[in-house]
Design a protein around this motif. Structure first.
Motif, PDB file in Angstrom:
ATOM      1  N   VAL A   1       0.834  -1.201   0.000  1.00 20.08           N
ATOM      2  CA  VAL A   1       0.000   0.000   0.000  1.00 20.08           C
ATOM      3  C   VAL A   1       0.869   1.253   0.000  1.00 20.08           C
ATOM      4  O   VAL A   1       0.567   2.225  -0.690  1.00 20.08           O
ATOM      5  CB  VAL A   1      -0.947  -0.007   1.211  1.00 20.08           C
ATOM      6  N   GLY A   2       1.965   1.247   0.769  1.00 21.63           N
ATOM      7  CA  GLY A   2       2.865   2.391   0.772  1.00 21.63           C
ATOM      8  C   GLY A   2       3.451   2.641  -0.599  1.00 21.63           C
ATOM      9  O   GLY A   2       3.540   3.790  -1.068  1.00 21.63           O
ATOM     10  N   ASP A   3       3.857   1.577  -1.291  1.00 17.21           N
ATOM     11  CA  ASP A   3       4.400   1.710  -2.639  1.00 17.21           C
ATOM     12  C   ASP A   3       3.347   2.225  -3.614  1.00 17.21           C
ATOM     13  O   ASP A   3       3.635   3.072  -4.469  1.00 17.21           O
ATOM     14  CB  ASP A   3       4.929   0.348  -3.094  1.00 17.21           C
ATOM     15  N   TYR A   4       2.127   1.754  -3.457  1.00 18.18           N
ATOM     16  CA  TYR A   4       1.035   2.210  -4.316  1.00 18.18           C
ATOM     17  C   TYR A   4       0.776   3.701  -4.149  1.00 18.18           C
ATOM     18  O   TYR A   4       0.623   4.438  -5.137  1.00 18.18           O
ATOM     19  CB  TYR A   4      -0.237   1.427  -4.014  1.00 18.18           C
ATOM     20  N   PHE A   5       0.752   4.181  -2.907  1.00 14.88           N
ATOM     21  CA  PHE A   5       0.495   5.602  -2.675  1.00 14.88           C
ATOM     22  C   PHE A   5       1.593   6.471  -3.285  1.00 14.88           C
ATOM     23  O   PHE A   5       1.313   7.497  -3.914  1.00 14.88           O
ATOM     24  CB  PHE A   5       0.385   5.881  -1.171  1.00 14.88           C
ATOM     25  N   VAL A   6       2.848   6.075  -3.100  1.00 14.82           N
ATOM     26  CA  VAL A   6       3.952   6.868  -3.630  1.00 14.82           C
ATOM     27  C   VAL A   6       3.900   6.915  -5.152  1.00 14.82           C
ATOM     28  O   VAL A   6       4.015   7.979  -5.774  1.00 14.82           O
ATOM     29  CB  VAL A   6       5.299   6.306  -3.147  1.00 14.82           C
ATOM     30  N   ARG A   7       3.695   5.780  -5.775  1.00 10.62           N
ATOM     31  CA  ARG A   7       3.699   5.719  -7.234  1.00 10.62           C
ATOM     32  C   ARG A   7       2.483   6.415  -7.840  1.00 10.62           C
ATOM     33  O   ARG A   7       2.592   7.105  -8.857  1.00 10.62           O
ATOM     34  CB  ARG A   7       3.775   4.259  -7.687  1.00 10.62           C
ATOM     35  N   SER A   8       1.325   6.235  -7.222  1.00 12.46           N
ATOM     36  CA  SER A   8       0.129   6.871  -7.782  1.00 12.46           C
ATOM     37  C   SER A   8       0.197   8.386  -7.641  1.00 12.46           C
ATOM     38  O   SER A   8      -0.181   9.126  -8.567  1.00 12.46           O
ATOM     39  CB  SER A   8      -1.124   6.329  -7.083  1.00 12.46           C
ATOM     40  N   GLN A   9       0.697   8.876  -6.504  1.00 11.91           N
ATOM     41  CA  GLN A   9       0.818  10.324  -6.325  1.00 11.91           C
ATOM     42  C   GLN A   9       1.917  10.904  -7.206  1.00 11.91           C
ATOM     43  O   GLN A   9       1.792  12.027  -7.722  1.00 11.91           O
ATOM     44  CB  GLN A   9       1.104  10.638  -4.854  1.00 11.91           C
ATOM     45  N   THR A  10       2.994  10.139  -7.401  1.00 14.31           N
ATOM     46  CA  THR A  10       4.058  10.586  -8.293  1.00 14.31           C
ATOM     47  C   THR A  10       3.543  10.715  -9.722  1.00 14.31           C
ATOM     48  O   THR A  10       3.815  11.689 -10.434  1.00 14.31           O
ATOM     49  CB  THR A  10       5.233   9.605  -8.244  1.00 14.31           C
ATOM     50  N   GLU A  11       2.763   9.726 -10.141  1.00 14.30           N
ATOM     51  CA  GLU A  11       2.201   9.763 -11.493  1.00 14.30           C
ATOM     52  C   GLU A  11       1.204  10.909 -11.647  1.00 14.30           C
ATOM     53  O   GLU A  11       1.179  11.593 -12.677  1.00 14.30           O
ATOM     54  CB  GLU A  11       1.516   8.430 -11.790  1.00 14.30           C
ATOM     55  N   ARG A  12       0.419  11.159 -10.610  1.00 15.93           N
ATOM     56  CA  ARG A  12      -0.597  12.210 -10.697  1.00 15.93           C
ATOM     57  C   ARG A  12       0.021  13.605 -10.699  1.00 15.93           C
ATOM     58  O   ARG A  12      -0.422  14.492 -11.443  1.00 15.93           O
ATOM     59  CB  ARG A  12      -1.556  12.085  -9.515  1.00 15.93           C
ATOM     60  N   LEU A  13       1.078  13.798  -9.889  1.00 16.73           N
ATOM     61  CA  LEU A  13       1.676  15.125  -9.752  1.00 16.73           C
ATOM     62  C   LEU A  13       2.886  15.340 -10.658  1.00 16.73           C
ATOM     63  O   LEU A  13       3.375  16.476 -10.780  1.00 16.73           O
ATOM     64  CB  LEU A  13       2.086  15.359  -8.295  1.00 16.73           C
ATOM     65  N   GLY A  14       3.385  14.272 -11.273  1.00 17.13           N
ATOM     66  CA  GLY A  14       4.492  14.412 -12.208  1.00 17.13           C
ATOM     67  C   GLY A  14       5.829  14.666 -11.558  1.00 17.13           C
ATOM     68  O   GLY A  14       6.775  15.085 -12.223  1.00 17.13           O
ATOM     69  N   SER A  15       5.949  14.416 -10.265  1.00 20.07           N
ATOM     70  CA  SER A  15       7.203  14.666  -9.557  1.00 20.07           C
ATOM     71  C   SER A  15       7.327  13.670  -8.419  1.00 20.07           C
ATOM     72  O   SER A  15       6.390  13.494  -7.641  1.00 20.07           O
ATOM     73  CB  SER A  15       7.225  16.091  -9.005  1.00 20.07           C
ATOM     74  N   LYS A  16       8.509  13.057  -8.299  1.00 23.51           N
ATOM     75  CA  LYS A  16       8.725  12.108  -7.208  1.00 23.51           C
ATOM     76  C   LYS A  16       8.651  12.797  -5.855  1.00 23.51           C
ATOM     77  O   LYS A  16       8.053  12.273  -4.909  1.00 23.51           O
ATOM     78  CB  LYS A  16      10.090  11.440  -7.367  1.00 23.51           C
TER      79      LYS A  16
END
Length: 543
Positions: free
Chosen positions: A354-369
């Motif tokens: 779940v932690g990995d999912y949140f980081v990746r989904s938010q990174t994809e949505r905001l365009g920045s790691k």
């Protein structure tokens, strides 16, 4: 340089599976220390919250029993003994008593603060496990926050209970075994299996992770051949030997422990019969699961689906499924419907996915790691804050009531040292103060110790044998909820069959009807739910 695995340098939102065969330097102490900016904040936040919510005494009722067994250097009579916890505490007390003259009445402070220290360590180990599974320090940080901000971890981090130590131990065992799988090192795999088995001696629910020993090698790319089968067989042998060996030796060699264990077994069977598992159990099960980690509860299905679609059957997905299995198995234990702390069991394995999912989904949505990482942190913190507002009022009331056991010896000192005491939920306080040598009281307890349908008979038998019996009718010890209702109803009925002599505002000595000197009335009808409507509304199952 920032200790960020290579796969985080990929384009924002790109999904890459961490290597199944992680290089040795990925697990080096240098890489861990360089990443302190990621694992230290979650650990410190959890420690701070634990100290804020620190229990004023020992904690939950089982903690009082653990304290007594720890002082004696014996395993608990519950289940497989939790001997790793009690014997460790016994060593602490023996050392502190020899060096500083610590007495039994203060020993609980040693045991409690030992758990406090283990709480941030558990979060750090969960971070390491998540990093090794996901290959990402950012995902590991979110996973550590999901575990560290769980209300259960925070609340039980300040009590003499096995819940937090079991999280620390299970996460450590999974990490060792995972590294053995990733690096193809048989002795590390076997060491992880042995540690996992040893963790059963902290809390039996650790044993639910046994399926990981079978699933992890195949998820890690091992072939189905003789070598793999031999390693898996050896892992299971090590697990079961360490899980049951200590209990078996103690059970076979100590007749007193054997007798106590059979009493626990009988009590457990009685309790299980009083709380049958059925469809109605689903409601508290899902509520407690949600309260343990709201974001994991909500996001797990989506996170699992995304992981499967993007990467297939990975070690991260395997760990989450094992954690979900461990959580689901809790449903079949009656205790799950009346206590929420068991839901810490699966969190170390559920959080990385779940932690990995949140980081990746938010990174994809905001365009920045960086922005995606910050957004994930803010989301977890906001939900944790809301849960704190919901849980704190009820939790504070509950634990403040538990903490009254700390001064319950003042009431016990109003009675003879060998009196029989009926004290509702403070039965554990009676057992505790007796256990540390303050008296020799017996108790007619609630729950499994309650003589259902025979209370009047049991009191009469004590009186005939010359024992003095005392009742503490303080409403705080007789909560008008769920399974306690039958006990309160039976207690209220004894007023017509005995005389009472008041010795304190809520404490009465029970006397036979032929004792004309006992003329006080305890008004036990005031304990009935019909006369406590406001309190009934606070019951979990009040409807």
């Amino acid at each position: 340089m920032e200790a960020v695995p290579a796969n985080e340098a990929s384009a924002a939102g790109r999904l890459e599976a961490p290597s199944r065969l992680a290089p040795d330097n990925a697990f080096s102490s240098r890489s861990f220390l360089r990443a302190y900016r990621f694992w230290l904040p979650p650990a410190l936040v959890t420690l701070l919250l634990t100290l804020i919510y620190l229990n004023p005494f020992i904690g939950d009722w089982d903690g009082l029993d653990y304290t007594v067994f720890s002082l004696r250097g014996q395993p608990s009579s519950m289940a497989l003994g939790r001997s790793l916890f009690t014997i460790f505490n016994y060593g602490l007390y023996t050392l502190a008593h020899a060096l500083f003259g610590v007495q039994p009445a203060q020993a609980y402070l040693l045991f409690k603060y030992a758990v406090v220290i283990q709480t941030p360590l558990a979060v750090i180990v969960c971070w390491v496990l998540a990093r090794d599974l996901t290959g990402s320090v950012r995902s590991a940080t979110i996973a550590a926050l999901l575990v560290g901000l769980s209300p259960m971890l925070v609340i039980y981090g300040g009590q003499v209970m096995t819940d937090v130590p079991s999280v620390l131990f299970s996460a450590s065992a999974l990490t060792v075994h995972l590294r053995g799988v990733q690096r193809r090192r048989v002795w590390v795999v076997l060491a992880g299996a042995a540690l996992l088995g040893l963790g059963v001696n902290l809390r039996e629910t650790v044993g639910l992770y046994v399926v990981w020993l079978v699933m992890a090698p195949f998820a890690g790319g091992w072939k189905l051949d003789r070598r793999t089968i031999a390693v898996m067989t050896g892992s299971l042998a090590f697990f079961f030997a360490f899980a049951f060996g200590i209990f078996a030796v103690w059970f076979a060699s100590d007749p007193v422990y054997r007798a106590d264990w059979h009493i626990w077994l009988s009590s457990s069977q009685t309790e299980s019969a009083r709380h049958p598992v059925g469809v109605a159990s689903l409601r508290p099960f899902f509520i407690y699961f949600f309260m343990a980690a709201p974001l994991i509860f909500v996001a797990l299905p989506v996170a699992a689906w995304k992981e499967w679609r993007a990467r297939g059957w990975t070690l991260t997905l395997t760990a989450a499924m094992v954690g979900l299995f461990a959580t689901a198995m809790l449903f079949f234990n009656y205790s799950t419907t009346i206590n929420w702390r068991y839901f810490l069991t699966g969190l170390p394995a559920l959080a990385p996915l779940v932690g990995d999912y949140f980081v990746r989904s938010q990174t994809e949505r905001l365009g920045s790691k960086r922005r995606g990482f910050v957004a994930a942190i803010v989301g977890v913190a906001l939900v944790a804050g809301l849960m704190g507002l919901l849980v704190r009022p009820a939790g504070s009331e509950y634990f403040n009531r538990l903490a009254l056991a700390k001064t319950y010896d003042a009431r016990l000192n109003l009675m003879p040292r060998d009196a029989v005491v009926i004290a509702g939920s403070q039965t554990v306080a009676v057992n505790y103060w007796r256990g540390i040598g303050a008296g020799a009281w017996d108790a007619i307890g609630i729950g499994a110790g309650w003589p259902q349908g025979r209370l009047e008979e049991k009191i009469a038998n004590y009186l005939k044998s010359g024992r003095r019996v005392f009742l503490d009718a303080d409403p705080r010890w007789w909560q008008p909820c769920s399974w306690r209702l039958s006990e309160i109803d039976e207690l209220a009925k004894i007023e017509a069959h005995f005389h009472f002599r008041q010795v304190a505002p809520t404490v009465f000595e029970i006397r036979p009807l032929d004792d004309p000197s006992a003329t006080d009335r305890p008004h036990l009808e005031n304990l009935l739910p019909a006369n406590r409507l406001e309190e009934v509304k606070k019951c979990f199952n009040s409807g």
